[in-house]
Every structure is written in structure tokens, then in C-alpha cells.
Design an enzyme around this catalytic site. Structure first.
Site, mmCIF file in Angstrom:
data_model
loop_
_atom_site.group_PDB
_atom_site.id
_atom_site.type_symbol
_atom_site.label_atom_id
_atom_site.label_comp_id
_atom_site.label_asym_id
_atom_site.label_seq_id
_atom_site.Cartn_x
_atom_site.Cartn_y
_atom_site.Cartn_z
ATOM 1 N N SER A 9 0.864 -1.178 0.000
ATOM 2 C CA SER A 9 0.000 0.000 0.000
ATOM 3 C C SER A 9 0.896 1.222 0.000
ATOM 4 O O SER A 9 1.671 1.439 0.942
ATOM 5 C CB SER A 9 -0.886 0.013 1.246
ATOM 6 N N MET A 139 -11.168 -5.911 5.616
ATOM 7 C CA MET A 139 -10.379 -4.907 6.345
ATOM 8 C C MET A 139 -10.097 -5.432 7.750
ATOM 9 O O MET A 139 -11.005 -5.836 8.476
ATOM 10 C CB MET A 139 -11.167 -3.595 6.488
HETATM 11 C C1 DX5 Z 1 -6.192 1.639 5.522
HETATM 12 C C2 DX5 Z 1 -5.758 1.263 4.117
HETATM 13 C C3 DX5 Z 1 -4.640 0.295 4.147
HETATM 14 C C4 DX5 Z 1 -3.411 0.808 4.851
HETATM 15 C C5 DX5 Z 1 -2.600 -0.353 5.368
HETATM 16 O O1 DX5 Z 1 -7.381 2.328 5.474
HETATM 17 O O2 DX5 Z 1 -6.802 0.689 3.383
HETATM 18 O O3 DX5 Z 1 -4.314 -0.175 2.841
HETATM 19 O O4 DX5 Z 1 -2.615 1.630 4.039
HETATM 20 O O5 DX5 Z 1 -1.591 0.126 6.192
HETATM 21 P P1 DX5 Z 1 -0.822 -0.811 7.225
HETATM 22 O O6 DX5 Z 1 -0.297 -1.979 6.429
HETATM 23 O O7 DX5 Z 1 0.255 0.058 7.770
HETATM 24 O O8 DX5 Z 1 -1.822 -1.226 8.248
HETATM 25 ZN ZN ZN Z 2 -6.239 -0.392 1.419
#
Ligand code: DX5
Ligand code: ZN
Length: 223
Positions: A9, A139
Site C-alpha cells: 500500500s 479490512m
Molecule cells: C487503511 C488502508 C490500508 C493501509 C494499510 O485504510 O486501506 O491499505 O494503508 O496500512 P498498514 O499496512 O500500515 O496497516
Molecule cells: Zn487499502
């Protein structure tokens, strides 16, 4: 068994050096780039839009762009992101009362479609809608920011979704995924993991990517 994939991401990348950051993660063995689009309404943050997607596609035409729309009215942006070179378009069940119609529009625009579910949403809300989607995204943090802690309770929901997917459908986990939490995600049925801080927060992308990917899998740059 399908190849396991990893999508960095770019939310935690250095935005002033984004092209190089993206190339570096792909060179380090990542499969695709995950773009987190936030509108300040569906989630309390603003991030990136279709212009950024377009620039990235021009800079790295071979990169598969996995776009994660954390926005209200996701149908409104399909044309812009398809025009910007997005390959895949995931939107949230919480933001769209008619996911089937939006999946159809995403396909008509030439992209694969994904449907995402937030941690507090019951799994029953998504189960009737799995069929037209190439990918389902669970999520594992409340969306809005990178760097949050993995919510283990979503693993149960992930298993239930996994049991109902066809072999040609991917299951993606997003939020708090690290070398520590990745094995549980894979065990629950995920074959595509997203990680921001576990990659961009480290000094060695190749090491971070290898640790997240787990036992060796060849790089696959499409869904
Ligand atoms: C959060 C995003 C994720 C985020 C993940 O709302 O959808 O893709 O960037 O970040 P990490 O891997 O640091 O939890
Ligand atoms: Zn994401």
C-alpha cells in the site's frame, strides 16, 4: 493452491519520491501496487485520486494497480480510474446499496472488481454479493490510516468468506498485516495481502517483502 500475492500500500511511501518508491517495492518482489483512495467522508482522511493513478501507470506501465476506494458513491469514479489506468477497482459494501450494478459497471470499464468489508460489518452483509467479484477484501483495521494494529476478530469472518469463494476469486486482507500477522491471514484463506508500514516503514524492502510473502511463491502481476 493459488499463488499467494503481496500488494504494497503506497499510503506509507514517500510521496515526494513515489515513482522510485513503487519501482523499489516491485523490484523487491511485490506483485502489484495498492492505492488507497479516501474522500474525507467515508473515512476521516484524504489521500489520492485518479491523476496520481495515471501518473503511476505512465511511469510504470507494467505495474498492476489495485485501487481501494474508501469513498461514498464509488460508482462516480469508475470512469476516472479506468481512464487513469487502474487495473482493479475495490469499493465498500458499506458505501453501496447495489454492489452488483457497480461490479457490472467496473467490468464494463475494463477493470476487475472487488468488494470490501469493514471490521464492524457482519459477514452476512457481504455473503449474498460475492459472485460477480474477482476479489473480496477484508479490512483488518478500521479504514483511514496506515500503521494501525491488526484486529484479530476479523479472521473468523475471513474464514467464512473463504469457504464460499470459487477457486478463481481472490481474498485480500488489508490493515496491520506484518510478518507476524501474515501467517494467520493466509491460514484463514487469504491469497493476497496488503501492507503499508510493514514495507515502507523498513529500511530493506526486499527483506520486508520476503518476510511478508512467507514461503517462496513466484511473482504474479495480475489478479
Ligand atoms: C487503511 C488502508 C490500508 C493501509 C494499510 O485504510 O486501506 O491499505 O494503508 O496500512 P498498514 O499496512 O500500515 O496497516
Ligand atoms: Zn487499502
Amino acid at each position: 493452491m493459488r499463488n499467494k500475492m503481496l500488494a504494497p500500500s503506497i499510503l506509507s511511501a514517500d510521496f515526494a519520491d513515489l515513482g522510485n518508491e513503487c519501482r523499489a517495492t516491485l523490484d523487491a518482489g511485490a506483485d502489484m501496487l495498492h492505492l488507497d483512495v479516501m474522500d474525507g467522508h467515508f473515512v476521516p482522511n484524504l489521500t489520492m485520486g485518479s491523476a496520481l493513478c495515471k501518473s503511476l501507470k505512465q511511469a510504470i506501465p507494467t505495474a498492476f494497480l489495485d485501487v481501494h476506494m474508501m469513498v461514498d458513491s464509488p460508482a462516480d469514479y469508475i470512469g476516472a480510474f479506468a481512464g487513469g489506468g487502474a487495473d482493479h477497482y475495490t469499493f465498500h459494501i458499506e458505501a453501496e446499496p447495489d454492489p452488483r450494478a457497480v461490479a457490472e459497471a467496473v467490468h464494463e470499464a475494463g477493470m476487475t472488481a472487488g468488494l470490501a468489508i469493514n471490521p464492524p460489518t457482519e459477514v452476512d452483509a457481504i455473503l449474498p454479493f460475492l459472485k460477480p467479484f474477482e476479489m473480496i477484501l477484508v479490512m483488518s483495521v478500521n479504514p483511514g490510516f496506515s500503521g494501525q494494529s491488526f484486529i484479530e476478530e476479523v479472521l473468523e469472518k475471513t474464514r467464512k468468506i473463504s469457504e464460499r469463494l470459487r477457486p478463481d476469486q481472490r481474498l485480500e486482507m488489508d490493515g496491520g498485516v506484518s510478518a507476524k500477522t501474515a501467517p494467520a491471514c493466509r491460514k484463514a484463506g487469504c491469497d493476497l495481502l496488503v501492507a503499508a508500514s510493514a514495507i515502507f516503514g523498513t529500511g530493506d524492502y526486499a527483506e520486508a517483502v520476503a518476510a511478508l510473502r512467507g514461503p517462496s511463491h513466484k511473482v504474479v502481476r495480475s489478479l
